[in-house]
Motif scaffolding. Structure first.
Motif, PDB file in Angstrom:
ATOM      1  N   ILE A   1     -22.389  34.386  18.384  1.00 20.66           N
ATOM      2  CA  ILE A   1     -23.634  33.803  17.877  1.00 20.66           C
ATOM      3  C   ILE A   1     -23.470  32.311  17.616  1.00 20.66           C
ATOM      4  N   VAL A   2     -22.353  31.926  17.024  1.00 19.13           N
ATOM      5  CA  VAL A   2     -22.123  30.514  16.700  1.00 19.13           C
ATOM      6  C   VAL A   2     -22.024  29.672  17.960  1.00 19.13           C
ATOM      7  N   THR A   3     -21.248  30.132  18.945  1.00 14.84           N
ATOM      8  CA  THR A   3     -21.096  29.334  20.164  1.00 14.84           C
ATOM      9  C   THR A   3     -22.364  29.332  21.011  1.00 14.84           C
ATOM     10  N   THR A   4     -23.176  30.363  20.914  1.00 14.63           N
ATOM     11  CA  THR A   4     -24.393  30.426  21.711  1.00 14.63           C
ATOM     12  C   THR A   4     -25.506  29.574  21.110  1.00 14.63           C
ATOM     13  N   PHE A   5     -25.698  29.660  19.813  1.00 11.90           N
ATOM     14  CA  PHE A   5     -26.868  29.015  19.213  1.00 11.90           C
ATOM     15  C   PHE A   5     -26.583  27.718  18.474  1.00 11.90           C
ATOM     16  N   PHE A   6     -25.387  27.493  17.984  1.00 10.48           N
ATOM     17  CA  PHE A   6     -25.154  26.331  17.146  1.00 10.48           C
ATOM     18  C   PHE A   6     -24.301  25.260  17.812  1.00 10.48           C
ATOM     19  N   TRP A   7     -23.381  25.604  18.716  1.00 15.98           N
ATOM     20  CA  TRP A   7     -22.545  24.610  19.353  1.00 15.98           C
ATOM     21  C   TRP A   7     -22.992  24.320  20.761  1.00 15.98           C
ATOM     22  N   ASN A   8     -24.242  24.555  21.044  1.00 11.97           N
ATOM     23  CA  ASN A   8     -24.816  24.262  22.336  1.00 11.97           C
ATOM     24  C   ASN A   8     -25.249  22.807  22.371  1.00 11.97           C
TER      25      ASN A   8
END
Length: 83
Positions: free
Chosen positions: A74-81
């Motif tokens: 979830i973090v890499t998909t939505f926040f570190w994009n």
């Protein structure tokens, strides 16, 4: 056989927990090992008899899988994009 699956799942939870604690201390080699053990423990807890070991196996292995797979996804998909 079903009576022993709950204990087996609980043992796999504790081994997975120890390997995940090793990952938190910086040894990333144990991450895949801990995730695989937790997945096996979670599946074996699904087929165990209803007792306290089944609950420990389901909840413990589920938490390890959630923290090590779902939250980073979830973090890499939505926040570190980056756009």
């Amino acid at each position: 056989m079903k009576s022993k699956l709950g204990g087996f799942s609980t043992i796999l939870f504790f081994v997975g927990l120890v390997s995940y604690i090793a990952v938190l201390f910086g040894n990333d080699n144990f991450l895949l090992f801990g995730v695989i053990l937790s997945a096996i423990g979670f599946v074996s807890a699904l087929f165990a008899e209803k007792e306290v070991y089944k609950k420990i196996g389901l909840v413990g292995n589920g938490i390890i899988l959630f923290i090590s797979i779902v939250i980073p996804f979830i973090v890499t998909t939505f926040f570190w994009n980056k756009p």
